[in-house]
Design a protein around this motif. Structure first.
Motif, mmCIF file in Angstrom:
data_model
loop_
_atom_site.group_PDB
_atom_site.id
_atom_site.type_symbol
_atom_site.label_atom_id
_atom_site.label_comp_id
_atom_site.label_asym_id
_atom_site.label_seq_id
_atom_site.Cartn_x
_atom_site.Cartn_y
_atom_site.Cartn_z
ATOM 1 N N SER A 166 0.885 -1.098 0.083
ATOM 2 C CA SER A 166 -0.123 -0.034 0.025
ATOM 3 C C SER A 166 0.909 1.300 0.023
ATOM 4 N N GLY A 167 0.644 1.924 -0.776
ATOM 5 C CA GLY A 167 1.246 3.481 -1.003
ATOM 6 C C GLY A 167 0.149 4.485 0.099
ATOM 7 N N PHE A 168 -1.084 4.136 0.062
ATOM 8 C CA PHE A 168 -2.143 4.959 0.850
ATOM 9 C C PHE A 168 -1.516 4.996 2.518
ATOM 10 N N THR A 169 -1.243 3.730 3.040
ATOM 11 C CA THR A 169 -0.934 3.455 4.375
ATOM 12 C C THR A 169 0.522 4.065 4.810
ATOM 13 N N GLY A 170 1.427 4.097 3.573
ATOM 14 C CA GLY A 170 2.619 4.388 3.800
ATOM 15 C C GLY A 170 3.472 3.400 4.062
ATOM 16 N N ALA A 171 3.090 2.216 3.810
ATOM 17 C CA ALA A 171 3.888 0.879 4.004
ATOM 18 C C ALA A 171 5.047 0.721 2.910
ATOM 19 N N ASN A 172 4.879 1.328 1.817
ATOM 20 C CA ASN A 172 5.885 1.204 0.838
ATOM 21 C C ASN A 172 6.935 2.243 1.292
ATOM 22 N N ARG A 173 6.824 3.263 2.016
ATOM 23 C CA ARG A 173 7.841 3.814 2.592
ATOM 24 C C ARG A 173 8.429 3.278 3.947
ATOM 25 N N GLU A 174 7.828 2.727 4.735
ATOM 26 C CA GLU A 174 8.021 2.235 5.900
ATOM 27 C C GLU A 174 8.948 0.661 5.788
ATOM 28 N N THR A 175 8.262 -0.116 5.210
ATOM 29 C CA THR A 175 8.955 -1.391 5.021
ATOM 30 C C THR A 175 9.123 -1.870 3.517
ATOM 31 N N GLY A 176 8.717 -0.864 2.622
ATOM 32 C CA GLY A 176 8.852 -1.365 1.076
ATOM 33 C C GLY A 176 10.103 -0.752 0.555
ATOM 34 N N GLU A 177 10.265 -0.751 -0.870
ATOM 35 C CA GLU A 177 11.289 -0.385 -1.535
ATOM 36 C C GLU A 177 11.508 0.883 -1.583
ATOM 37 N N LEU A 178 10.181 1.712 -1.424
ATOM 38 C CA LEU A 178 10.269 3.247 -1.420
ATOM 39 C C LEU A 178 11.245 3.483 -0.411
ATOM 40 N N GLY A 179 11.208 2.997 0.731
ATOM 41 C CA GLY A 179 12.110 3.471 1.965
ATOM 42 C C GLY A 179 13.493 3.030 1.549
ATOM 43 N N VAL A 180 13.872 1.883 0.740
ATOM 44 C CA VAL A 180 15.171 1.426 0.335
ATOM 45 C C VAL A 180 15.674 2.668 -0.485
ATOM 46 N N LEU A 236 14.836 5.846 -0.904
ATOM 47 C CA LEU A 236 15.176 6.935 -0.062
ATOM 48 C C LEU A 236 16.389 6.783 0.975
ATOM 49 N N GLU A 237 16.824 5.566 1.445
ATOM 50 C CA GLU A 237 17.938 5.322 2.080
ATOM 51 C C GLU A 237 19.222 5.319 1.176
ATOM 52 N N ARG A 238 18.968 5.062 -0.019
ATOM 53 C CA ARG A 238 20.013 4.988 -0.866
ATOM 54 C C ARG A 238 20.292 6.301 -1.338
ATOM 55 N N VAL A 239 19.134 7.292 -1.376
ATOM 56 C CA VAL A 239 19.621 8.789 -1.808
ATOM 57 C C VAL A 239 20.483 9.242 -0.499
ATOM 58 N N LYS A 240 19.899 8.871 0.641
ATOM 59 C CA LYS A 240 20.791 9.502 1.894
ATOM 60 C C LYS A 240 22.086 9.054 1.955
ATOM 61 N N ASP A 241 22.339 7.635 1.607
ATOM 62 C CA ASP A 241 23.819 7.387 1.761
ATOM 63 C C ASP A 241 24.627 7.606 0.566
ATOM 64 N N GLY A 242 23.999 8.113 -0.665
ATOM 65 C CA GLY A 242 24.873 8.582 -1.758
ATOM 66 C C GLY A 242 25.093 7.537 -2.756
ATOM 67 N N THR A 243 24.343 6.449 -2.637
ATOM 68 C CA THR A 243 24.219 5.394 -3.580
ATOM 69 C C THR A 243 23.677 6.118 -4.894
ATOM 70 N N ILE A 244 22.803 6.657 -4.692
ATOM 71 C CA ILE A 244 21.934 7.253 -5.779
ATOM 72 C C ILE A 244 22.566 8.694 -6.031
ATOM 73 N N PRO A 245 22.989 9.030 -7.133
ATOM 74 C CA PRO A 245 23.535 10.416 -7.219
ATOM 75 C C PRO A 245 22.616 11.576 -7.237
ATOM 76 N N HIS A 246 22.965 12.639 -6.627
ATOM 77 C CA HIS A 246 22.039 13.920 -6.428
ATOM 78 C C HIS A 246 21.626 14.358 -7.691
ATOM 79 N N GLY A 247 20.384 14.548 -8.056
ATOM 80 C CA GLY A 247 19.651 14.845 -8.971
ATOM 81 C C GLY A 247 19.013 13.954 -9.693
ATOM 82 N N SER A 248 18.998 12.695 -9.250
ATOM 83 C CA SER A 248 18.378 11.708 -9.968
ATOM 84 C C SER A 248 16.815 11.722 -9.902
ATOM 85 N N TRP A 249 16.202 10.663 -10.529
ATOM 86 C CA TRP A 249 14.666 10.703 -10.690
ATOM 87 C C TRP A 249 14.463 9.568 -10.235
#
Length: 93
Positions: free
Chosen positions: A56-70, A72-85
Motif C-alpha cells: 500500500s502507498g495509501f498507508t505508507g507501508a511502501n515507505r516504511e517497509t517497502g522499496e520506496l524506503g530503500v 530513500l535510504e540510497r539517496v541519503k547514503d549517496g548510492t543514488i547520485p544527487h539530481g536523480s529521478w
C-alpha cells in the motif's frame, strides 16, 4: 560518495493488490519508465530498480517497509547520485 556520477532515472513499480499482478501493471510501468528515459535522454538504471508489488502507498507501508524506503535510504547514503529521478509511473494517462 562519488560526486562525479551523473544523475540517473530509477524505476519504481508499485501496485496495491495481488490481483493487479495478474494484469499488465508491471509491464506497463516498466515500459513507461523506459519510454520516459528514452524521450528525455536520461539513463535508466537497469541494475537498481524498486518494486512494491501488493504494498500500500495509501498507508505508507511502501515507505516504511517497502522499496520506496530503500530508495530513500540510497539517496541519503549517496548510492543514488544527487539530481536523480524516481519514476513512479503507476497510473495510465
Amino acid at each position: 560518495m562519488d560526486t562525479q556520477r551523473l544523475p540517473r532515472a530509477y524505476s519504481y513499480v508499485r501496485f496495491s493488490t495481488p490481483e493487479q499482478a495478474k494484469g499488465h501493471s508491471l509491464q506497463r510501468q516498466t515500459d513507461a519508465a523506459r519510454a520516459w528515459a528514452a524521450a528525455t535522454k536520461v539513463t535508466l538504471d537497469d541494475e537498481l530498480t524498486f518494486q512494491d508489488k501488493g504494498v500500500s502507498g495509501f498507508t505508507g507501508a511502501n515507505r516504511e517497509t517497502g522499496e520506496l524506503g530503500v530508495f530513500l535510504e540510497r539517496v541519503k547514503d549517496g548510492t543514488i547520485p544527487h539530481g536523480s529521478w524516481l519514476l513512479a509511473l503507476g497510473r495510465e494517462p
